[in-house]
Design a protein around this motif. Structure first.
Motif, mmCIF file in Angstrom:
data_model
loop_
_atom_site.group_PDB
_atom_site.id
_atom_site.type_symbol
_atom_site.label_atom_id
_atom_site.label_comp_id
_atom_site.label_asym_id
_atom_site.label_seq_id
_atom_site.Cartn_x
_atom_site.Cartn_y
_atom_site.Cartn_z
ATOM 1 N N GLY A 11 0.806 -1.216 0.000
ATOM 2 C CA GLY A 11 0.000 0.000 0.000
ATOM 3 C C GLY A 11 0.836 1.262 0.000
ATOM 4 O O GLY A 11 0.493 2.254 -0.658
ATOM 5 N N ASN B 168 0.666 3.921 -2.942
ATOM 6 C CA ASN B 168 0.285 5.297 -2.639
ATOM 7 C C ASN B 168 1.350 6.280 -3.123
ATOM 8 O O ASN B 168 1.012 7.365 -3.629
ATOM 9 N N THR B 169 2.621 5.912 -2.996
ATOM 10 C CA THR B 169 3.694 6.768 -3.490
ATOM 11 C C THR B 169 3.577 6.966 -4.998
ATOM 12 O O THR B 169 3.723 8.090 -5.505
ATOM 13 N N THR C 108 0.534 9.338 -5.651
ATOM 14 C CA THR C 108 0.741 10.742 -5.306
ATOM 15 C C THR C 108 1.797 11.401 -6.183
ATOM 16 O O THR C 108 1.773 12.619 -6.366
ATOM 17 N N GLY D 56 -3.861 1.818 0.572
ATOM 18 C CA GLY D 56 -2.975 2.653 -0.216
ATOM 19 C C GLY D 56 -3.717 3.545 -1.196
ATOM 20 O O GLY D 56 -3.306 4.682 -1.450
ATOM 21 N N VAL D 57 -4.815 3.047 -1.751
ATOM 22 C CA VAL D 57 -5.602 3.840 -2.690
ATOM 23 C C VAL D 57 -6.371 4.941 -1.964
ATOM 24 O O VAL D 57 -6.488 6.070 -2.457
ATOM 25 N N ASP E 210 -1.520 9.938 1.947
ATOM 26 C CA ASP E 210 -0.078 9.880 1.759
ATOM 27 C C ASP E 210 0.452 8.584 2.357
ATOM 28 O O ASP E 210 -0.263 7.904 3.111
ATOM 29 N N PRO E 211 1.696 8.186 2.028
ATOM 30 C CA PRO E 211 2.245 6.915 2.524
ATOM 31 C C PRO E 211 2.297 6.818 4.045
ATOM 32 O O PRO E 211 2.184 5.722 4.599
ATOM 33 N N VAL F 25 -0.774 5.278 5.425
ATOM 34 C CA VAL F 25 -0.799 3.824 5.238
ATOM 35 C C VAL F 25 -0.021 3.138 6.348
ATOM 36 O O VAL F 25 -0.457 2.133 6.919
ATOM 37 N N ARG G 170 -10.020 6.612 -8.353
ATOM 38 C CA ARG G 170 -8.947 7.576 -8.034
ATOM 39 C C ARG G 170 -8.160 7.984 -9.260
ATOM 40 O O ARG G 170 -7.755 9.146 -9.387
#
Length: 271
Positions: A95, A99-100, A103, A179-180, A184-185, A188, A270
């Motif tokens: 995740g 997520n990284t 973003t 993560g979605v 931000d990371p 998570v 997203r």
């Protein structure tokens, strides 16, 4: 006099539908993209290496004598459970990595390509499974140095590793969803520690169930971490196998059936 003929702008061509075989190939390509980064930044394997070794050493030599009477007996009991616990914690890196990429706009570039919508998610999970396999081998090697011995057979040991990776595949979809949805990371990571600490520590990873209060045993006995730890112990050192393995596979199927479709839906919204 010439007459100018107005032409309507052409609609952009839609990307062709991706076949399952093409989607699978794209998944492998994206997984390789994630893994090849380790060559340039070997510290990416740090959390898959240093953290589990620390847990093995700390619990074996700090708590082992008090819980089992000797560090050797405790290592035999605890190592399969620690492998399971480590598997759950490092799934959160799926995740965080996803997520990284979200973003930083990586998926904005991938969206313009004729990719299967599930390929980026599956690629990230596939790469994580390779890292998970490395972590299992590493912990077994460290355990062997400390005195852990397999009490079954090589086939049973391989079956234990496959079972843990199957559960990791299913549970990774929980991490994908987080993560979605996370901003931000760091969010998570916070969720991972908040949710996974009770799930792993309120189990039989570190202590037998019969040492706990009766009211707590009811939860521990149905905890998927307990079932998976029991299955790993049975396959690695001996003990009941059929019931824990079936229970672990049932939990994995339920988690996959619930979280995989929701994760893909949230990902589509997203991006």
């Amino acid at each position: 006099m010439t007459t100018a003929t107005a032409t309507a702008p052409r609609a952009p061509e839609l990307a062709p539908r991706v076949s399952p075989s093409e989607g699978l190939w794209q998944t492998m390509t994206l997984a390789w993209r994630t893994l090849v980064q380790i060559r340039h930044n070997p510290w990416e394997l740090g959390d898959f290496s240093f953290q589990p070794i620390m847990f093995v050493l700390m619990f074996t030599y700090v708590f082992g004598g008090a819980i089992s009477g000797s560090t050797g007996e405790y290592l035999t009991f605890a190592l399969p459970g620690i492998i399971v616990m480590n598997m759950l914690f490092v799934t959160m890196y799926v995740g965080m990595g996803l997520n990284t990429d979200l973003t930083k706009g990586v998926f904005d570039r991938l969206r313009s390509l004729p990719l299967a919508r599930w390929a980026p998610l599956a690629g990230r999970i596939t790469a994580d499974l390779v890292k998970q396999a490395w972590s299992i081998v590493l912990l077994l090697g460290v355990g062997a140095i400390l005195g852990f011995r397999i009490g079954t057979s090589a086939v049973d040991l391989l079956a234990a590793a496959v079972l843990i990776l199957v559960f990791a595949l299913a549970f990774s979809w929980v991490s994908v969803l987080v993560g979605v949805l996370a901003a931000d990371p760091e969010k998570v990571q916070i969720f991972g520690f908040t949710a996974l600490f009770p799930l792993t520590f309120v189990s039989n990873v570190f202590v037998p169930v019969d040492t706990m209060p009766g009211w707590l045993q009811a939860f521990v006995n149905v905890n998927p971490v307990t079932l998976l730890a029991d299955a790993a112990r049975g396959l690695m050192v001996g003990g009941p196998v059929a019931g824990p393995v079936l229970g672990s596979l049932l939990w994995a199927a339920v988690i996959l059936a619930v979280f995989a479709p929701i994760s893909v839906w949230a990902f589509k919204r997203r991006v």
